[in-house]
Design an enzyme around this catalytic site. Structure first.
Site, PDB file in Angstrom:
ATOM      1  CG  HIS A 124      35.799  36.201  37.935  1.00  0.00           C
ATOM      2  ND1 HIS A 124      34.489  36.063  38.330  1.00  0.00           N
ATOM      3  CD2 HIS A 124      35.755  36.649  36.660  1.00  0.00           C
ATOM      4  CE1 HIS A 124      33.690  36.402  37.327  1.00  0.00           C
ATOM      5  NE2 HIS A 124      34.436  36.773  36.310  1.00  0.00           N
TER       6      HIS A 124
ATOM      7  CG  ASP B 217      38.227  30.407  38.932  1.00  0.00           C
ATOM      8  OD1 ASP B 217      37.960  29.840  37.840  1.00  0.00           O
ATOM      9  OD2 ASP B 217      37.916  31.588  39.176  1.00  0.00           O
TER      10      ASP B 217
ATOM     11  CD  GLN C 206      39.327  33.480  31.648  1.00  0.00           C
ATOM     12  OE1 GLN C 206      39.696  33.153  30.521  1.00  0.00           O
ATOM     13  NE2 GLN C 206      38.223  34.176  31.862  1.00  0.00           N
TER      14      GLN C 206
ATOM     15  CE  LYS D 161      34.766  32.369  31.661  1.00  0.00           C
ATOM     16  NZ  LYS D 161      34.249  33.645  31.166  1.00  0.00           N
TER      17      LYS D 161
ATOM     18  CB  CYS E 136      33.807  39.878  37.217  1.00  0.00           C
ATOM     19  SG  CYS E 136      32.348  40.086  36.207  1.00  0.00           S
TER      20      CYS E 136
END
Lengths: 411, 156
Positions: A126, A203, A206, A229, A366
């Protein structure tokens, strides 16, 4: 199905989410844009409201009742976030979001890099795990390398290993791709990184919201994710860091609350995690975030994960049985399904689905470098969460028939 | 929400007018809309000064100099074209615009606004899709700006 696994009942959970009662264009809202942000249960909304209505005050300051209650609640949210990922209290820093967490690292670690040092990312990152490193690298003369992504949407592990050199200082990789839903083998990657003397950053924007994640099990040095999220408010996120690393790092933002002693000449910084939390923090956000974590823990992350996997498998099977639909990414994936319908632009797909009350994302998500790698300008993306149902996937697929009708079979 | 995918939009999308490269154009600009990943290149060929390229309308004949010399006040677009990749709205807008600007002076096209595009499209464009709707016009106008710059004494 594992014997001990509690099956999640999405239908009954939906009652906790007031927004899911909304109608769009006279049709019930079908919200399939959860990789962008998730909806909030009344438990989270209620926790934020309770703070503002009953104990709104600044934290770590006042010697009065309200401030003590606010401080307790704010620190309790830290404890919950730390436990949620298997970390210690002082290893969890509250930031604005994943992006800010990675920027903190890029500034604090990245600015220490020397000319010709290397940072390794992957082609599926991303922008928030790419641009901060790229810009800091420019400043210090470091190089950014990208591990290749194969046609089926997996990081090529041979290329990953081959891209590591004696100059590789930082490796930063998405746990789950926000476009393809690929679940990357971060545990294996962490080991390879450490064997080569590099730091390993995850990261987890998600992944933490959708599956059990334990920082010790992964063995990463840093890990970043966002509250919004995972059912929580916007404007609050986490940076996890191993405490000995955080101890030796320079803060990224300076100001109040992050200091122990200030003279006109110098400053001694506060202890972890407050050293990295300058200024009045997002107190209501943190409290809402804490309520979101409670909500998720109550359901169990194993159950959330298996529910979403079932939905995404069902969705990709149904999409692939439709004419002219291409689904991107590997077969084994998290609750994210990216697809295109022939030559129809993803924004047109999204706009027509919106008329049916269905919210999906269309665009480059993104991740422009990944899009150009896949040879497309964008994709439509359906992403799921614990409140989504099979019926909603059926509605998605049947509404694609309307897209096809509008474009007269084109695509 | 009213339907934006009306017949005339889909018609221009599936059978775009003036799609293709124009060789040695007087006006050219390439741009993209990073939000959507749309890409577009706009081309225009101007009518020879004094000639009747297109319907010359309010064109002033007095300002004409030679082609390589520069200033052409109120020179008229004889033909416009585009190549592009994007959503139905941006493609239809580009197709319709190339038809709309033929015979218009470069000044008049330069002065066109987003409202003119909306009037041309005749659909309700949401805030999020405005970028798609005006991409062709903005790109053509950027090309005209370059044309003005290289033919410096514009409006002198």
């Amino acid at each position: 199905m594992d014997a001990g696994l509690k099956l999640l009942n999405a239908e009954s959970l939906r009652a906790d989410f007031p927004i899911l009662r909304r109608k769009i264009n006279g049709k019930p809202l079908i919200y399939l844009d959860n990789a962008a942000t998730t909806q909030k249960p009344r438990q989270v909304i209620g926790a934020v409201r309770d703070y503002y209505e009953n104990y709104n005050a600044n934290v770590h300051r006042g010697i009065h009742r309200l401030s003590e209650e606010a401080t307790d609640a704010y620190e309790a949210a830290h404890v919950k976030a730390a436990k949620f990922i298997g970390a210690d209290f002082k290893e969890v820093i509250f930031t604005k979001n994943t992006t800010e967490s990675i920027n903190l690292l890029a500034y604090s670690l990245g600015l220490q890099l020397r000319k010709d040092d290397e940072i390794l990312l992957s082609e599926m990152e991303h922008h928030s795990n790419l641009v901060p490193w790229q810009q800091i690298a420019k400043k210090v003369g470091a190089k950014v390398m990208y591990a290749k992504v194969s046609a089926d949407g997996l990081i090529d592990m041979d290329d990953f290993s081959a891209s590591i050199s004696s100059r590789t200082r930082i490796i930063s990789i998405a746990h789950v791709s926000n476009v393809l839903g690929t679940i990357n083998p971060v545990r294996e990657m962490a080991k390879i990184a450490h064997d080569n003397g590099s730091l390993f950053v995850v990261d987890a924007a998600q992944s933490v919201p959708h599956m059990p994640v334990d920082v010790r099990q992964i063995g990463c040095d840093f890990l970043a994710f966002s509250s919004h999220k995972m059912l929580g408010p916007t404007g609050i996120g986490v940076l996890y860091g191993r405490s000995e690393l955080l101890d030796s790092m320079q803060p990224f933002i300076y100001g109040g609350d992050m200091i122990r002693e200030v003279t006109f000449g110098d400053t001694r910084f506060n202890e972890l995690p407050w050293k990295f939390e300058a200024g009045t923090p997002n107190i209501s956000g943190a409290i809402g975030f804490g309520a979101a974590i409670d909500y998720l823990k109550n359901i169990g992350m194993e159950s959330v994960f298996s529910h979403e996997q079932r939905l995404s498998r069902y969705a990709s099977d149904r999409l692939l049985s439709e004419p002219e639909i291409k689904v991107y990414g590997p077969k084994e994936r998290a609750g994210i399904v990216s697809f295109n319908m022939g030559s129809i632009h993803a924004h047109d797909v999204a706009a027509i689905l919106d008329q049916e009350g269905i919210a999906i994302r269309g665009g480059h998500h993104c991740a422009m470098p990944l899009m150009s790698k896949l040879g497309i300008s964008g994709s439509a993306r359906a992403s799921f969460y614990l409140y989504n149902t099979k019926d909603e996937v059926d509605s998605l697929v049947s509404s694609l028939g309307r897209v096809r009708k509008v474009f007269g079979g084109k695509g | 929400m009213a339907d934006i995918y009306q017949e005339h939009i889909l018609d221009h999308y599936s059978r775009p007018r003036n799609k293709g490269v124009i060789d040695s154009p007087d006006i050219y600009y390439k741009d993209s809309n990073p939000l959507c990943g749309d890409e577009i290149a706009m081309y225009a060929k101007l009518a020879k000064p004094g000639s009747d390229g297109g319907n010359s309308g309010n064109r002033s004949d007095s300002g004409g100099r030679s082609d390589d010399g520069g200033v052409m006040e109120n020179r008229v677009i004889a033909k416009a074209g585009f190549i592009a990749r994007g959503c139905a709205i941006s493609q239809a807008a580009a197709s319709m615009l190339t038809e709309r600007v033929e015979g218009k002076s470069v000044e008049a096209v330069y002065a066109m606004s987003a409202d003119d595009v909306l009037g041309m499209l005749m659909i309700p464009v949401s805030h999020a899709r405005m970028k798609c709707a005006v991409l062709a016009l903005k790109t053509l106008q950027a090309g005209i700006a370059v044309y003005f710059k290289t033919n410096k004494t514009r409006g002198a």
